[in-house]
Design a protein around this motif. Structure first.
Motif, mmCIF file in Angstrom:
data_model
loop_
_atom_site.group_PDB
_atom_site.id
_atom_site.type_symbol
_atom_site.label_atom_id
_atom_site.label_comp_id
_atom_site.label_asym_id
_atom_site.label_seq_id
_atom_site.Cartn_x
_atom_site.Cartn_y
_atom_site.Cartn_z
ATOM 1 N N THR A 21 0.854 -1.183 0.000
ATOM 2 C CA THR A 21 0.000 0.000 0.000
ATOM 3 C C THR A 21 0.882 1.222 0.000
ATOM 4 O O THR A 21 2.090 1.118 -0.095
ATOM 5 N N ALA A 22 0.297 2.450 0.165
ATOM 6 C CA ALA A 22 1.095 3.675 0.133
ATOM 7 C C ALA A 22 1.052 4.392 1.463
ATOM 8 O O ALA A 22 0.181 4.175 2.274
ATOM 9 N N ALA A 23 2.039 5.300 1.678
ATOM 10 C CA ALA A 23 2.108 6.046 2.938
ATOM 11 C C ALA A 23 2.808 7.366 2.711
ATOM 12 O O ALA A 23 3.390 7.610 1.669
ATOM 13 N N VAL A 197 6.332 2.753 4.196
ATOM 14 C CA VAL A 197 6.560 3.203 5.572
ATOM 15 C C VAL A 197 6.636 4.725 5.609
ATOM 16 O O VAL A 197 6.941 5.378 4.611
ATOM 17 N N THR A 198 6.338 5.264 6.766
ATOM 18 C CA THR A 198 6.664 6.655 7.040
ATOM 19 C C THR A 198 7.914 6.680 7.900
ATOM 20 O O THR A 198 8.291 5.660 8.488
ATOM 21 N N ILE A 199 8.565 7.814 7.963
ATOM 22 C CA ILE A 199 9.797 7.954 8.736
ATOM 23 C C ILE A 199 9.531 8.883 9.911
ATOM 24 O O ILE A 199 9.121 10.029 9.727
ATOM 25 N N LEU A 204 13.110 6.100 12.095
ATOM 26 C CA LEU A 204 12.244 5.016 12.552
ATOM 27 C C LEU A 204 11.231 4.652 11.468
ATOM 28 O O LEU A 204 10.540 5.516 10.935
ATOM 29 N N LEU A 205 11.154 3.356 11.144
ATOM 30 C CA LEU A 205 10.287 2.871 10.070
ATOM 31 C C LEU A 205 8.921 2.514 10.638
ATOM 32 O O LEU A 205 8.800 1.603 11.462
ATOM 33 N N GLU A 322 10.372 2.611 1.637
ATOM 34 C CA GLU A 322 9.776 1.295 1.431
ATOM 35 C C GLU A 322 10.592 0.224 2.160
ATOM 36 O O GLU A 322 11.815 0.304 2.238
ATOM 37 N N VAL A 323 9.865 -0.775 2.654
ATOM 38 C CA VAL A 323 10.478 -2.036 3.058
ATOM 39 C C VAL A 323 10.057 -3.061 2.016
ATOM 40 O O VAL A 323 8.860 -3.270 1.787
#
Length: 328
Positions: A21-23, A197-199, A204-205, A322-323
């Motif tokens: 998904t997106a973030a 992910v957001t930072i 921090l992921l 991204e992870v």
């Protein structure tokens, strides 16, 4: 576009189904500036047959039936080394052991302490300043590093994520390889799935997901051995009757060796985007690090190496947030 899904059965009875998904990014500074998060959880386990001897991995140790994996990186300090350090995506500050500092001929400054915050508590530790600190494409100068007597796994330190802006970490658990390089914005190949992910707090992921239908914030943490849930998540699952198994008393010990009590509870499903992780023993409790991360009052999860170490390959890309994961 048709979404693809991969399913693999992993050690510790966990199955992973993968997609994306997106973030968006949120970036702020925590009240406490250092958050190495290397957790060891003590949980009673049933007796098993003796494990077959496996070759030792130097850098990317997978999670197996008899042990939880870890990620190490070779680090050159002041032109000496390499020193093997645990790669900790939950840490914003690097740490060296006293023995590693001694090998460098450096004496920790006891009057120049820093507050070191781990999963379960905080303590004041001395520091040293190194002239150069290099691993992969990360090169730092005049770096202040915390010093502790020891860290888990016999490592010589913890590699925090300072200096990793725009970098890409690739961990291959099957072939025992780690690469730290400048990100070129590479998107995931067809064998990989993506967790946006957001930072937060610099590096921090933070992924968004669900546990038993409850919306959660999930921290992706290569420095933590076990997957942890906060009290708010446990209470929400209890209200919805989504914790079918009885709890088992467990202790969580962080880097500072402070122990907190919790409950290990079999958790049926954790969903991060389109990634489904099933049958995981999560330790729930009032665990200190969730307060440090400002995640105490909302349902939150820390995904540790008990889950991440079951993958074939793990990629963390700080440039594109991204992870990327490939199952075994």
């Amino acid at each position: 576009m048709t979404r693809r899904k991969w399913i693999c059965t992993c050690w510790l009875s966990a199955a992973v189904a993968l997609n994306a998904t997106a973030a968006t990014e949120r970036d702020s500074d925590p009240a406490e500036t250092m958050v190495p998060a290397s957790a060891v959880a003590r949980v009673p386990t049933p007796s098993t047959t003796p494990a077959v001897a496996q070759p030792e991995h130097l850098f990317a140790s997978p999670t197996r039936a008899d042990r939880i994996g870890r990620v190490m990186a070779p680090v050159m300090i002041n032109g000496r080394g390499p020193f093997r350090m645990i790669v900790d995506t939950g840490a914003n500050q690097s740490v060296l052991t006293h023995s590693a500092a001694a090998l460098l001929g450096l004496t920790p400054a006891e009057d120049d302490g820093v507050k070191l915050t781990g999963v379960t508590g905080s303590q004041i530790v001395p520091t040293i300043t190194v002239d150069s600190f290099e691993t992969g494409s990360v090169s730092q100068r005049n770096l202040r590093v915390a010093v502790m007597h020891s860290v888990s796994g016999g490592a010589e330190g913890i590699l925090g994520m300072q200096g990793f802006a725009g970098k890409r970490i690739t961990v291959d658990f099957v072939n025992d390889r780690i690469q730290i390089a400048d990100s070129r914005g590479q998107r995931a190949s067809r064998n990989f799935a993506v967790i946006p992910v957001t930072i937060r707090f610099g590096r921090l992921l933070l992924a968004e997901g669900r546990v038993g239908g409850v919306r959660v914030h999930a921290v992706i943490d290569t420095g933590a051995e076990r997957t942890l849930g906060n009290r708010a998540l446990r209470d929400a699952l209890v209200r919805l009757k989504r914790l079918p198994a009885p709890p088992t008393a467990a202790g969580v010990i962080g880097l500072t060796e402070v122990e907190q009590r919790g409950e290990a509870i079999w958790t049926r499903r954790i969903s991060l985007g389109d990634v489904d992780i099933t049958d995981v023993d999560v330790i729930y409790g009032d665990i200190h690090v969730f307060k440090v991360w400002n995640l105490e009052d909302e349902p939150a999860l820390l995904v540790g190496m008990d889950v991440l170490g079951m993958l074939h390959t793990l990629v963390v890309d700080y440039r594109i947030k991204e992870v990327q994961i490939r199952p075994r």
